[in-house]
Design a protein around this motif. Structure first.
Motif, PDB file in Angstrom:
ATOM      1  N   UNK A 159       0.840  -1.203   0.000  1.00 28.55           N
ATOM      2  CA  UNK A 159       0.000   0.000   0.000  1.00 28.55           C
ATOM      3  C   UNK A 159       0.877   1.256   0.000  1.00 28.55           C
ATOM      4  N   UNK A 160       1.931   1.239   0.828  1.00 27.26           N
ATOM      5  CA  UNK A 160       2.772   2.439   0.950  1.00 27.26           C
ATOM      6  C   UNK A 160       3.437   2.786  -0.380  1.00 27.26           C
ATOM      7  N   UNK A 161       4.051   1.780  -1.002  1.00 25.32           N
ATOM      8  CA  UNK A 161       4.721   2.062  -2.275  1.00 25.32           C
ATOM      9  C   UNK A 161       3.717   2.484  -3.342  1.00 25.32           C
ATOM     10  N   UNK A 162       2.567   1.852  -3.291  1.00 29.34           N
ATOM     11  CA  UNK A 162       1.550   2.185  -4.273  1.00 29.34           C
ATOM     12  C   UNK A 162       1.096   3.633  -4.103  1.00 29.34           C
ATOM     13  N   UNK A 163       0.984   4.077  -2.816  1.00 30.67           N
ATOM     14  CA  UNK A 163       0.520   5.432  -2.551  1.00 30.67           C
ATOM     15  C   UNK A 163       1.522   6.486  -3.014  1.00 30.67           C
ATOM     16  N   UNK A 164       2.805   6.140  -2.946  1.00 29.64           N
ATOM     17  CA  UNK A 164       3.814   7.111  -3.377  1.00 29.64           C
ATOM     18  C   UNK A 164       3.675   7.419  -4.863  1.00 29.64           C
ATOM     19  N   UNK A 165       3.059   6.533  -5.556  1.00 39.19           N
ATOM     20  CA  UNK A 165       2.800   6.762  -6.968  1.00 39.19           C
ATOM     21  C   UNK A 165       3.936   6.277  -7.837  1.00 39.19           C
ATOM     22  N   UNK A 166       3.636   5.372  -8.755  1.00 32.34           N
ATOM     23  CA  UNK A 166       4.678   4.869  -9.638  1.00 32.34           C
ATOM     24  C   UNK A 166       4.114   3.837 -10.586  1.00 32.34           C
ATOM     25  N   UNK A 167       4.881   3.550 -11.602  1.00 34.12           N
ATOM     26  CA  UNK A 167       4.392   2.632 -12.629  1.00 34.12           C
ATOM     27  C   UNK A 167       5.246   1.377 -12.721  1.00 34.12           C
ATOM     28  N   UNK A 168       6.029   1.092 -11.640  1.00 39.96           N
ATOM     29  CA  UNK A 168       6.985  -0.017 -11.775  1.00 39.96           C
ATOM     30  C   UNK A 168       6.321  -1.372 -11.938  1.00 39.96           C
ATOM     31  N   UNK A 169       5.123  -1.534 -11.419  1.00 35.55           N
ATOM     32  CA  UNK A 169       4.531  -2.869 -11.485  1.00 35.55           C
ATOM     33  C   UNK A 169       3.684  -3.115 -12.723  1.00 35.55           C
ATOM     34  N   UNK A 170       3.687  -2.149 -13.654  1.00 35.48           N
ATOM     35  CA  UNK A 170       2.716  -2.230 -14.753  1.00 35.48           C
ATOM     36  C   UNK A 170       3.040  -3.358 -15.729  1.00 35.48           C
ATOM     37  N   UNK A 171       2.043  -4.152 -16.010  1.00 35.06           N
ATOM     38  CA  UNK A 171       2.192  -5.226 -16.996  1.00 35.06           C
ATOM     39  C   UNK A 171       1.185  -5.000 -18.113  1.00 35.06           C
TER      40      UNK A 171
ATOM     41  N   UNK B  86       5.107  15.832  -8.363  1.00 34.59           N
ATOM     42  CA  UNK B  86       4.773  16.869  -7.397  1.00 34.59           C
ATOM     43  C   UNK B  86       5.865  17.918  -7.336  1.00 34.59           C
ATOM     44  N   UNK B  87       7.121  17.461  -7.312  1.00 31.93           N
ATOM     45  CA  UNK B  87       8.232  18.405  -7.212  1.00 31.93           C
ATOM     46  C   UNK B  87       8.281  19.302  -8.450  1.00 31.93           C
ATOM     47  N   UNK B  88       8.262  18.681  -9.624  1.00 29.26           N
ATOM     48  CA  UNK B  88       8.343  19.482 -10.853  1.00 29.26           C
ATOM     49  C   UNK B  88       7.103  20.365 -10.990  1.00 29.26           C
ATOM     50  N   UNK B  89       5.930  19.784 -10.731  1.00 26.02           N
ATOM     51  CA  UNK B  89       4.675  20.513 -10.867  1.00 26.02           C
ATOM     52  C   UNK B  89       4.604  21.704  -9.934  1.00 26.02           C
ATOM     53  N   UNK B  90       5.017  21.506  -8.684  1.00 24.69           N
ATOM     54  CA  UNK B  90       4.940  22.601  -7.712  1.00 24.69           C
ATOM     55  C   UNK B  90       5.886  23.729  -8.111  1.00 24.69           C
ATOM     56  N   UNK B  91       7.085  23.357  -8.599  1.00 23.62           N
ATOM     57  CA  UNK B  91       8.042  24.400  -9.035  1.00 23.62           C
ATOM     58  C   UNK B  91       7.469  25.188 -10.214  1.00 23.62           C
ATOM     59  N   UNK B  92       6.897  24.476 -11.182  1.00 24.99           N
ATOM     60  CA  UNK B  92       6.289  25.158 -12.328  1.00 24.99           C
ATOM     61  C   UNK B  92       5.142  26.062 -11.883  1.00 24.99           C
TER      62      UNK B  92
ATOM     63  N   UNK C 207      -0.971   7.703  -6.382  1.00 17.58           N
ATOM     64  CA  UNK C 207      -1.290   9.126  -6.440  1.00 17.58           C
ATOM     65  C   UNK C 207      -0.232   9.895  -7.230  1.00 17.58           C
ATOM     66  N   UNK C 208      -0.652  10.443  -8.361  1.00 22.00           N
ATOM     67  CA  UNK C 208       0.240  11.247  -9.190  1.00 22.00           C
ATOM     68  C   UNK C 208      -0.318  12.671  -9.181  1.00 22.00           C
ATOM     69  N   UNK C 209       0.314  13.549  -8.413  1.00 23.11           N
ATOM     70  CA  UNK C 209      -0.257  14.880  -8.204  1.00 23.11           C
ATOM     71  C   UNK C 209       0.248  15.916  -9.188  1.00 23.11           C
ATOM     72  N   UNK C 210      -0.430  17.022  -9.255  1.00 18.95           N
ATOM     73  CA  UNK C 210      -0.019  18.268  -9.905  1.00 18.95           C
ATOM     74  C   UNK C 210      -0.072  18.262 -11.421  1.00 18.95           C
ATOM     75  N   UNK C 211      -0.039  17.094 -12.053  1.00 21.01           N
ATOM     76  CA  UNK C 211      -0.087  17.077 -13.518  1.00 21.01           C
ATOM     77  C   UNK C 211      -1.376  17.737 -13.997  1.00 21.01           C
ATOM     78  N   UNK C 212      -2.503  17.342 -13.357  1.00 23.52           N
ATOM     79  CA  UNK C 212      -3.814  17.828 -13.774  1.00 23.52           C
ATOM     80  C   UNK C 212      -4.024  19.299 -13.494  1.00 23.52           C
ATOM     81  N   UNK C 213      -3.236  19.883 -12.599  1.00 26.29           N
ATOM     82  CA  UNK C 213      -3.380  21.308 -12.324  1.00 26.29           C
ATOM     83  C   UNK C 213      -2.530  22.137 -13.274  1.00 26.29           C
ATOM     84  N   UNK C 214      -1.283  21.701 -13.426  1.00 25.24           N
ATOM     85  CA  UNK C 214      -0.315  22.570 -14.079  1.00 25.24           C
ATOM     86  C   UNK C 214      -0.395  22.491 -15.603  1.00 25.24           C
ATOM     87  N   UNK C 215      -0.623  21.295 -16.129  1.00 27.30           N
ATOM     88  CA  UNK C 215      -0.595  21.137 -17.588  1.00 27.30           C
ATOM     89  C   UNK C 215      -1.686  21.953 -18.292  1.00 27.30           C
ATOM     90  N   UNK C 216      -2.939  21.961 -17.800  1.00 26.89           N
ATOM     91  CA  UNK C 216      -3.948  22.787 -18.483  1.00 26.89           C
ATOM     92  C   UNK C 216      -3.584  24.276 -18.508  1.00 26.89           C
TER      93      UNK C 216
END
Lengths: 261, 331
Positions: free
Chosen positions: B176-188, B311-317, B254-263
């Motif tokens: 759960x913890x790793x999943x919450x940090x957000x990532x695509x490593x397990x994608x099949x 989040x880091x890149x999005x928040x800076x932008x 959880x993948x944050x900030x993309x939906x706010x900053x990109x539009x």
């Protein structure tokens, strides 16, 4: 052609069930191809009346007829091709260009997944021309002055090509030059056969532009008719609750407040 | 004038998306850090399997994720007439996270179950925030919606906290913890195929209705007078976009900030009209997320969680755009 564009019969309306009735037993006729001014103090149900005509609100009792038929007899699409609205406070939260905003007036003619095409662009440009603001086409709406803004709102509703225009306080917040410009444009539109219903709290605005007058106060129609029968000192003084004179100067009727009242 | 520049931006971004998609196939840490010579695909069996069963589905998922988050952000911002909302601020992401964690713990780990549970709670989050904001009796619309979204999100993160607390610390908690940090490593491929229909349905709906989104950004009475069935059209858009977002969140976390900053960047590039800004936001979001995921999986020997990077890149932008007046809010 039916000479009545809109007819209301014994319309009552309340925003909440068992709430205060904003309109009580209102009956009126809006003649086609003329300007009708709905005149009354602030907060007396003028906007509510417009929204009932538009079909956005449904009367609690009584009925509203558009060219002799209920709103239900028209589809949403048909209705929006017959009647357009400029609200008192039009808000455009995203910074469209003037042309992009005016193109929204073409939506009644587009299919659900369609974007406006060449013909829509042409009609929108004609609307800009008839409002005399072609130069504003590419300007962002956030950079418009108050007067320009109202002209742009009117151009949007003109691009909608409707027979009826509902305008909520179209001249409030405008200086005299812009008021004059807007009212003259409206008179010109009525001459072209468009039915215009405008609300205003200012009797002089109504007198300048309208042929037909409806005095509304506290949710009731006080008086209805042409200039001479409606715009009298007695009627206006009762309605606005201050002494009011009606003067005649150079053939123009004017309403003035009695300073000694 | 603007139309032409919109077209140019679109072509550049379209080509950019393809180039980055292809280039990213060779980025990674095999056989050595950063670059894998393409000829290895012909010579090395392990490289071939790595590329075709891990990197390609992961890249395609990153592309879908970025496109969906950005388009959903753009739609939410316009439909709610509020430039400060994004799926993460509206209770959608946190709701979906709660639904997914719940599923990992008790409902079963089948990808489809996780996905449906995430979607259900994502929708509950969105409508919870919306109805709460309608009941607030103070502040402007922008403020009320943001406050409600924050409150609902907080409630769901508390729920996730409880789930973590009761999870088995050896088996379930790390997952759960790793999943919450957000990532695509397990994608099949299997994950990819499960989310693809939801993502495509959402993206297609948003793309086809993009011009209507302009209409829905006006006041209700204006949109109504222009023939829109405001409530129904909003519901269709919200349902399609949130379902797609929640489905992707169920595999990405959880993948944050993309939906706010990109539009915001999209509107800056081609203007506010959703007719062009939504397709541009889709492509930009895809590029942004693919590049972020490239960094996440290649930069260090261990994977950096994608959610932390975006989040880091999005928040800076976001800070940059705020200072340079790229973001204007009338509350």
């Amino acid at each position: 052609m039916d000479h009545k564009a809109i007819a209301a019969k014994d319309v009552s309306f309340a925003y909440h069930q068992d709430g205060i009735r904003v309109l009580r037993d209102v009956s009126l006729d809006i003649p086609a191809q003329k300007i009708t001014a709905i005149l009354g103090p602030n907060g007396t149900g003028k906007t509510t009346l417009l929204h009932l005509m538009l079909g956005l609100l449904k009367p609690g009792s009584g009925e509203v007829l558009i060219f002799g038929k209920h709103h239900g007899a028209y589809s949403r699409r048909e209705m929006s091709q017959i009647m357009g609205l400029v609200p008192q406070f039009e808000s455009i939260p995203f910074n469209f260009t003037v042309l992009e905003y005016i193109l929204l007036g073409r939506s009644p003619y587009l299919k659900p997944f369609q974007s406006p095409g060449k013909e829509d662009l042409q009609i929108s440009e004609e609307a800009l021309t008839s409002m005399g603001i072609v130069g504003l086409a590419g300007k962002p709406v956030s950079e418009l002055s108050g007067g320009e803004r109202q002209l742009v709102h009117l151009a949007r509703v003109l691009a909608q090509r409707t027979k009826i225009l509902l305008l909520d306080e179209p001249t409030a917040h405008l200086d005299l030059e812009n008021q004059n410009r807007i009212l003259n444009l409206l008179v010109g539109l009525a001459e072209q056969g468009i039915t215009i219903v405008l609300t205003t709290h200012d009797p002089n605005v109504a007198i300048y532009a309208a042929e037909n007058f409806v005095l509304v106060n506290e949710g009731r129609i006080f008086f209805e008719g042409d200039l001479d029968t409606v715009i009298t000192p007695e009627n206006l003084s009762t309605m606005y609750n201050v002494p009011i004179h009606v003067e005649n100067a150079d053939g123009h009727t004017m309403v003035v407040m009695d300073k000694n009242g | 004038m603007r139309k032409r520049s919109g077209k140019q931006v679109f072509i550049i971004l379209g080509v950019g998306t393809l180039v980055i998609l292809l280039g990213s196939v060779f980025l990674g840490r095999y056989p050595r850090p950063y670059w894998m010579p393409p000829r290895l695909l012909l010579e090395d069996e392990l490289a071939r399997r790595l590329v075709f069963s891990l990197r390609v589905p992961r890249l395609l998922t990153a592309l879908l994720l970025g496109m969906t988050l950005s388009a959903t952000g753009a739609v939410l911002q316009m439909v709610f007439r509020n430039p400060l909302v994004e799926p993460g601020f509206m209770g959608v992401t946190q709701g979906a996270a709660f639904g997914a964690a719940l599923s990992i713990l008790w409902l079963g780990k089948h990808p489809l179950v996780i996905e449906l549970s995430a979607t259900l709670f994502g929708l509950i989050g969105l409508f919870g925030s919306y109805f709460l904001s309608r009941r607030l009796r103070f502040g402007g619309w922008v403020l009320r919606l943001v406050l409600s979204g924050v409150a609902v999100s907080a409630l769901f993160s508390a729920g996730v906290g409880i789930l973590k607390y009761v999870a088995d610390p050896l088996t379930q908690l790390p997952e759960i913890t790793f999943w919450l940090l957000g990532g695509l490593w397990g994608v099949t491929w299997r994950n990819f195929w499960y989310v693809l229909p939801f993502a495509l349905a959402g993206l297609l709906t948003m793309f086809l209705m993009r011009w209507r989104v302009n209409l829905l950004s006006l006041k209700d009475e204006t949109a109504f007078s222009l023939g829109a069935s405001t409530n129904r059209e909003r519901m269709v858009l919200l349902f399609a976009s949130v379902t797609a977002t929640a489905a992707l969140t169920s595999i990405s976390g959880i993948i944050g900030w993309v939906g706010l900053i990109v539009p915001h960047i999209a509107r800056r590039l081609v203007g506010a009209s959703a007719d062009t800004s939504i397709p541009v936001a889709m492509l930009l979001g895809g590029i942004f997320t693919m590049l972020s995921d490239d960094i996440a999986r290649s930069l260090l020997a261990g994977e950096i969680p994608l959610g932390i990077l975006t989040s880091a890149i999005g928040a800076l932008l976001f800070m940059y755009l705020m200072i340079s007046m790229g973001i204007k809010v009338r509350a």
